[in-house]
Design a protein around this motif. Sequence first.
Motif, PDB file in Angstrom:
ATOM      1  N   LEU A  31      15.176  77.027   9.447  1.00 14.49           N
ATOM      2  CA  LEU A  31      15.134  76.228   8.218  1.00 14.49           C
ATOM      3  C   LEU A  31      13.774  75.565   8.013  1.00 14.49           C
ATOM      4  O   LEU A  31      13.313  75.413   6.880  1.00 14.49           O
ATOM      5  N   GLU A  32      13.123  75.182   9.100  1.00 11.06           N
ATOM      6  CA  GLU A  32      11.785  74.582   8.998  1.00 11.06           C
ATOM      7  C   GLU A  32      10.799  75.590   8.405  1.00 11.06           C
ATOM      8  O   GLU A  32       9.934  75.233   7.602  1.00 11.06           O
ATOM      9  N   ALA A  33      10.936  76.853   8.790  1.00 17.60           N
ATOM     10  CA  ALA A  33      10.076  77.893   8.202  1.00 17.60           C
ATOM     11  C   ALA A  33      10.324  77.993   6.701  1.00 17.60           C
ATOM     12  O   ALA A  33       9.386  78.151   5.906  1.00 17.60           O
ATOM     13  N   ALA A  34      11.585  77.880   6.293  1.00 21.07           N
ATOM     14  CA  ALA A  34      11.913  77.927   4.865  1.00 21.07           C
ATOM     15  C   ALA A  34      11.243  76.793   4.111  1.00 21.07           C
ATOM     16  O   ALA A  34      10.777  76.964   2.978  1.00 21.07           O
ATOM     17  N   ASN A  35      11.172  75.656   4.750  1.00 20.01           N
ATOM     18  CA  ASN A  35      10.624  74.467   4.103  1.00 20.01           C
ATOM     19  C   ASN A  35       9.133  74.590   3.779  1.00 20.01           C
ATOM     20  O   ASN A  35       8.603  73.790   3.025  1.00 20.01           O
ATOM     21  N   TRP A  36       8.471  75.594   4.339  1.00 22.61           N
ATOM     22  CA  TRP A  36       7.046  75.782   4.097  1.00 22.61           C
ATOM     23  C   TRP A  36       6.763  76.884   3.078  1.00 22.61           C
ATOM     24  O   TRP A  36       5.642  77.360   2.956  1.00 22.61           O
ATOM     25  N   ALA A  37       7.751  77.249   2.299  1.00 23.67           N
ATOM     26  CA  ALA A  37       7.547  78.251   1.242  1.00 23.67           C
ATOM     27  C   ALA A  37       6.644  77.671   0.146  1.00 23.67           C
ATOM     28  O   ALA A  37       6.589  76.448  -0.043  1.00 23.67           O
ATOM     29  N   PRO A  38       5.968  78.547  -0.577  1.00 22.60           N
ATOM     30  CA  PRO A  38       5.164  78.074  -1.711  1.00 22.60           C
ATOM     31  C   PRO A  38       6.056  77.437  -2.782  1.00 22.60           C
ATOM     32  O   PRO A  38       7.189  77.859  -2.983  1.00 22.60           O
ATOM     33  N   THR A  39       5.519  76.432  -3.443  1.00 19.52           N
ATOM     34  CA  THR A  39       6.277  75.736  -4.474  1.00 19.52           C
ATOM     35  C   THR A  39       5.315  75.187  -5.518  1.00 19.52           C
ATOM     36  O   THR A  39       4.408  74.423  -5.191  1.00 19.52           O
ATOM     37  N   HIS A  40       5.494  75.621  -6.750  1.00 21.09           N
ATOM     38  CA  HIS A  40       4.644  75.170  -7.851  1.00 21.09           C
ATOM     39  C   HIS A  40       4.981  73.716  -8.172  1.00 21.09           C
ATOM     40  O   HIS A  40       6.143  73.346  -8.284  1.00 21.09           O
ATOM     41  N   SER A 113      10.551  80.457  -5.653  1.00 19.90           N
ATOM     42  CA  SER A 113      10.264  79.613  -4.482  1.00 19.90           C
ATOM     43  C   SER A 113      11.409  79.648  -3.486  1.00 19.90           C
ATOM     44  O   SER A 113      11.188  79.736  -2.281  1.00 19.90           O
ATOM     45  N   VAL A 114      12.632  79.596  -3.987  1.00 23.08           N
ATOM     46  CA  VAL A 114      13.793  79.664  -3.096  1.00 23.08           C
ATOM     47  C   VAL A 114      13.818  81.023  -2.393  1.00 23.08           C
ATOM     48  O   VAL A 114      14.050  81.103  -1.182  1.00 23.08           O
ATOM     49  N   ALA A 115      13.528  82.087  -3.136  1.00 19.87           N
ATOM     50  CA  ALA A 115      13.500  83.425  -2.535  1.00 19.87           C
ATOM     51  C   ALA A 115      12.421  83.518  -1.455  1.00 19.87           C
ATOM     52  O   ALA A 115      12.640  84.140  -0.407  1.00 19.87           O
ATOM     53  N   MET A 116      11.280  82.888  -1.677  1.00 16.66           N
ATOM     54  CA  MET A 116      10.230  82.895  -0.661  1.00 16.66           C
ATOM     55  C   MET A 116      10.665  82.098   0.565  1.00 16.66           C
ATOM     56  O   MET A 116      10.348  82.467   1.704  1.00 16.66           O
ATOM     57  N   ALA A 117      11.407  81.025   0.346  1.00 18.88           N
ATOM     58  CA  ALA A 117      11.937  80.257   1.473  1.00 18.88           C
ATOM     59  C   ALA A 117      12.890  81.124   2.299  1.00 18.88           C
ATOM     60  O   ALA A 117      12.848  81.113   3.531  1.00 18.88           O
ATOM     61  N   VAL A 118      13.717  81.903   1.613  1.00 17.46           N
ATOM     62  CA  VAL A 118      14.636  82.800   2.311  1.00 17.46           C
ATOM     63  C   VAL A 118      13.860  83.878   3.059  1.00 17.46           C
ATOM     64  O   VAL A 118      14.194  84.217   4.198  1.00 17.46           O
ATOM     65  N   GLN A 119      12.812  84.407   2.453  1.00 18.58           N
ATOM     66  CA  GLN A 119      11.988  85.403   3.156  1.00 18.58           C
ATOM     67  C   GLN A 119      11.406  84.803   4.437  1.00 18.58           C
ATOM     68  O   GLN A 119      11.376  85.457   5.471  1.00 18.58           O
ATOM     69  N   ASN A 120      10.969  83.545   4.370  1.00 17.90           N
ATOM     70  CA  ASN A 120      10.460  82.891   5.583  1.00 17.90           C
ATOM     71  C   ASN A 120      11.557  82.829   6.654  1.00 17.90           C
ATOM     72  O   ASN A 120      11.292  83.097   7.830  1.00 17.90           O
ATOM     73  N   MET A 121      12.774  82.478   6.253  1.00 16.52           N
ATOM     74  CA  MET A 121      13.883  82.444   7.217  1.00 16.52           C
ATOM     75  C   MET A 121      14.118  83.835   7.799  1.00 16.52           C
ATOM     76  O   MET A 121      14.320  83.980   9.006  1.00 16.52           O
ATOM     77  N   ALA A 151      23.665  67.129  -9.325  1.00 10.02           N
ATOM     78  CA  ALA A 151      23.365  67.513 -10.700  1.00 10.02           C
ATOM     79  C   ALA A 151      22.146  68.421 -10.686  1.00 10.02           C
ATOM     80  O   ALA A 151      21.154  68.121 -10.018  1.00 10.02           O
ATOM     81  N   GLY A 152      22.224  69.554 -11.361  1.00  9.01           N
ATOM     82  CA  GLY A 152      21.105  70.495 -11.416  1.00  9.01           C
ATOM     83  C   GLY A 152      21.007  71.421 -10.215  1.00  9.01           C
ATOM     84  O   GLY A 152      20.071  72.199 -10.113  1.00  9.01           O
ATOM     85  N   GLU A 153      21.969  71.342  -9.298  1.00  6.96           N
ATOM     86  CA  GLU A 153      21.956  72.199  -8.112  1.00  6.96           C
ATOM     87  C   GLU A 153      22.985  73.309  -8.287  1.00  6.96           C
ATOM     88  O   GLU A 153      24.083  73.073  -8.783  1.00  6.96           O
ATOM     89  N   ARG A 154      22.607  74.516  -7.858  1.00  7.50           N
ATOM     90  CA  ARG A 154      23.572  75.616  -7.875  1.00  7.50           C
ATOM     91  C   ARG A 154      23.338  76.533  -6.689  1.00  7.50           C
ATOM     92  O   ARG A 154      22.228  76.611  -6.147  1.00  7.50           O
ATOM     93  N   CYS A 155      24.378  77.223  -6.304  1.00  8.07           N
ATOM     94  CA  CYS A 155      24.322  78.132  -5.167  1.00  8.07           C
ATOM     95  C   CYS A 155      23.820  79.495  -5.630  1.00  8.07           C
ATOM     96  O   CYS A 155      24.288  80.040  -6.634  1.00  8.07           O
ATOM     97  N   LEU A 156      22.850  80.043  -4.891  1.00  6.85           N
ATOM     98  CA  LEU A 156      22.294  81.361  -5.201  1.00  6.85           C
ATOM     99  C   LEU A 156      22.788  82.438  -4.241  1.00  6.85           C
ATOM    100  O   LEU A 156      22.500  83.613  -4.429  1.00  6.85           O
TER     101      LEU A 156
END
Length: 185
Positions: A31-40, A113-121, A151-156
């Motif tokens: 999860l820590e690796a995911a946290n370092w994904a790129p984010t605009h 960004s979420v997809a890149m976080a998953v790729q890191n995982m 609010a504003g959160e959804r499962c992918l």
Amino acid sequence: MIEELIRRRRSVFPDQYNDQPVDRATLFRILEAANWAPTHKRTEPWRFKVIAGEKREQLGAFLRDTYLEKDPAPKQFKAKKLYNNPQKAAAVIAICLQRDPEERVPEWEEVASVAMAVQNMWLVCTELGIGSYWSSPGLIRYMDGFFDLAAGERCLGFFYLGYFDAEHAPPEGTREPLSEKVVWM
């Protein structure tokens, strides 16, 4: 080398996992690796919910029961798979998107960004010899019945993971030539 790791990354499905647990420290590392994904604009839109232990059975029951309730022509084999897959995994990580409340960037950028976080995982799992798989069943739209979503959160989708034995190792991947996908200008 990172290029080799990228080439070795494959989907390893819950049926391929063995019973070896993945400890909390290893899950944290993933999860820590995911946290370092790129984010605009540093929106950091990824959110994760780790389902382990007995909660996996509850997730499976929720997915099965929701499928049987919502699908007009449910198939028993699919209901069984929805129930069993979480229990075959050492852990399941719900992949969620928390939309920037100010909507400073287009939604697709936050999804990316979420997809890149998953790729890191996925890459860390590959490095550690842990099989993993991203599943996005249509049932994800009902996950607010299982999780408390902000609010504003959804499962992918769900990131299933678990150790696997050598005989269940995924085959080497192939790709069409890059020359068929690139135009030099």
